[in-house]
Design a protein around this motif. Structure first.
Motif, PDB file in Angstrom:
ATOM      1  N   ILE A   5      50.697  38.089  43.036  1.00 16.09           N
ATOM      2  CA  ILE A   5      49.513  38.549  42.289  1.00 16.09           C
ATOM      3  C   ILE A   5      49.178  37.425  41.321  1.00 16.09           C
ATOM      4  N   LYS A  24      43.300  36.882  40.043  1.00 18.02           N
ATOM      5  CA  LYS A  24      43.470  38.216  40.633  1.00 18.02           C
ATOM      6  C   LYS A  24      44.405  39.060  39.758  1.00 18.02           C
ATOM      7  N   TRP A  25      45.449  38.448  39.228  1.00 19.53           N
ATOM      8  CA  TRP A  25      46.321  39.150  38.279  1.00 19.53           C
ATOM      9  C   TRP A  25      45.510  39.585  37.061  1.00 19.53           C
ATOM     10  N   LYS A  46      42.257  40.101  36.815  1.00 22.95           N
ATOM     11  CA  LYS A  46      41.256  41.119  37.132  1.00 22.95           C
ATOM     12  C   LYS A  46      41.888  42.481  37.409  1.00 22.95           C
ATOM     13  N   LEU A  47      43.086  42.455  37.957  1.00 21.63           N
ATOM     14  CA  LEU A  47      43.729  43.722  38.315  1.00 21.63           C
ATOM     15  C   LEU A  47      44.459  44.373  37.135  1.00 21.63           C
ATOM     16  N   SER A  56      41.078  37.429  52.265  1.00 26.80           N
ATOM     17  CA  SER A  56      40.786  37.699  50.859  1.00 26.80           C
ATOM     18  C   SER A  56      42.020  37.632  49.954  1.00 26.80           C
ATOM     19  N   ASN A  57      41.950  36.780  48.932  1.00 25.24           N
ATOM     20  CA  ASN A  57      42.985  36.763  47.895  1.00 25.24           C
ATOM     21  C   ASN A  57      43.052  38.111  47.183  1.00 25.24           C
ATOM     22  N   HIS A  58      41.888  38.711  46.985  1.00 28.62           N
ATOM     23  CA  HIS A  58      41.808  39.987  46.271  1.00 28.62           C
ATOM     24  C   HIS A  58      42.516  41.097  47.049  1.00 28.62           C
ATOM     25  N   ALA A 110      46.333  40.490  46.740  1.00 26.80           N
ATOM     26  CA  ALA A 110      46.822  40.769  45.389  1.00 26.80           C
ATOM     27  C   ALA A 110      46.779  42.261  45.074  1.00 26.80           C
ATOM     28  N   THR A 111      45.722  42.940  45.509  1.00 27.42           N
ATOM     29  CA  THR A 111      45.619  44.385  45.258  1.00 27.42           C
ATOM     30  C   THR A 111      46.738  45.136  45.970  1.00 27.42           C
ATOM     31  N   GLY A 166      36.947  42.145  43.087  1.00 26.36           N
ATOM     32  CA  GLY A 166      37.585  42.801  41.955  1.00 26.36           C
ATOM     33  C   GLY A 166      36.879  42.715  40.628  1.00 26.36           C
TER      34      GLY A 166
END
Length: 301
Positions: A35, A39-40, A42-43, A66-68, A71-72, A142
């Motif tokens: 993560i 992305k970390w 945003k999450l 997608s990285n998102h 990570a999600t 995200g």
């Protein structure tokens, strides 16, 4: 374990010294192995919100690499939340590439839809919310108000003055968060990974939507290498050469284009002598494995 705040390291290249510049990089790619980066950021508050409101999971959108999505899936697994990924491309499967395999291994339920259905679901999420009534729905990439709040903390962690801050730009959420927190104290430069000048109007709309006053920034769109997801042999060579020189690995979709742009700006005397510059490494390293598998390009790992 999360590495927060992420470190800030000075980069030493002969070009920088020749131009009288000092350059640092904020290593958000080192926050977490799965993560990472923006992305970390945003999450963070979206995960907290999901838990505080007793949601059972998160539904979100993304493409095949997608990285998102990756990570999600990892963030939900780490926080005992269900995850659902609406994936663009009904020809795909959970085993299509390393990103989707990883997301599936993390427990994410992958729902593959046609590109037209994908657009409809993004634009009208009411049906999706009815299907998953106790899930939080996150947009593609995200970026929402809570994501911007998370990205504001990048600037809060930078405890020394810089004349310029440089970040890559996809949806614009990271840049918006930085801009909101910086309040014009330094100049912010965004390097767009997308082809076309539409990003300028889209970013202004985002600032207006999130009540962020237009401040001291410039958004540059000429270093996309052919468009989003487009990678040339020259860019791959640049990534490998940079890794050998400064021991930092950049991803081919976002951060390598950002660092390439910075070197070109420095070569053309964009930055005045004695400027202090910090670059934001927004992560994205997970995507390299899929890029290698698909394109058969040799990027150092």
């Amino acid at each position: 374990m999360d590495r927060i705040p992420s470190p800030i390291e000075q980069i030493h290249e002969p070009l920088f010294e020749e131009k009288g510049l000092k350059v640092w990089i904020k290593r958000d790619d080192l926050i977490h192995p799965h993560i990472m980066g923006n992305k970390w950021r945003k999450l963070k508050y979206n995960i907290l919100h999901a838990r505080e409101t007793h949601r059972t999971g998160i539904v979100t959108f993304g493409g095949a690499y997608s990285n998102h999505i990756a990570a999600t899936a990892a963030a939900c697994a780490a926080n005992q939340l269900e995850s659902v990924g609406i994936i663009r491309g009904d020809e795909l499967s959970p085993g299509s590439n390393p990103t989707l395999r990883f997301a599936s291994d993390q427990g994410m339920k992958l729902q593959f839809v046609s590109r037209s259905d994908y657009r409809q679901l993004k634009e009208n999420q009411h049906q999706l919310q009815m299907t998953y009534p106790n899930h939080l729905i996150l947009p593609e990439g995200g970026t929402n108000q809570l994501a911007i709040r998370g990205c504001q903390e990048i600037w809060k962690e930078i405890d020394q003055p810089f004349d310029y801050v440089v970040t890559s730009v996809g949806t614009g959420g990271t840049m918006a968060g930085l801009l909101k927190e910086m309040s014009g104290k330094s100049k912010l430069i965004g390097i767009s990974a997308l082809k076309g000048n539409f990003i300028h109007s889209e970013f202004k709309k985002m600032l207006q939507h999130h009540d962020i006053p237009f401040e001291n920034y410039e958004l540059l769109d000429q270093w996309h290498f052919g468009g989003y997801g487009k990678v040339t042999d020259d860019l791959v060579a640049f990534i490998n050469g940079t890794k050998k020189k400064i021991n930092v690995l950049f991803d081919p979709i976002y951060t390598a284009k950002m660092y390439f742009a910075v070197t070109k700006l420095i070569e053309t005397n964009y930055f005045p002598p004695n400027s202090k510059i910090v670059l934001i490494h927004t992560g994205g390293i997970q995507g390299i494995a899929g890029f290698i598998e698909k394109q058969k390009k040799n990027i150092l790992l």
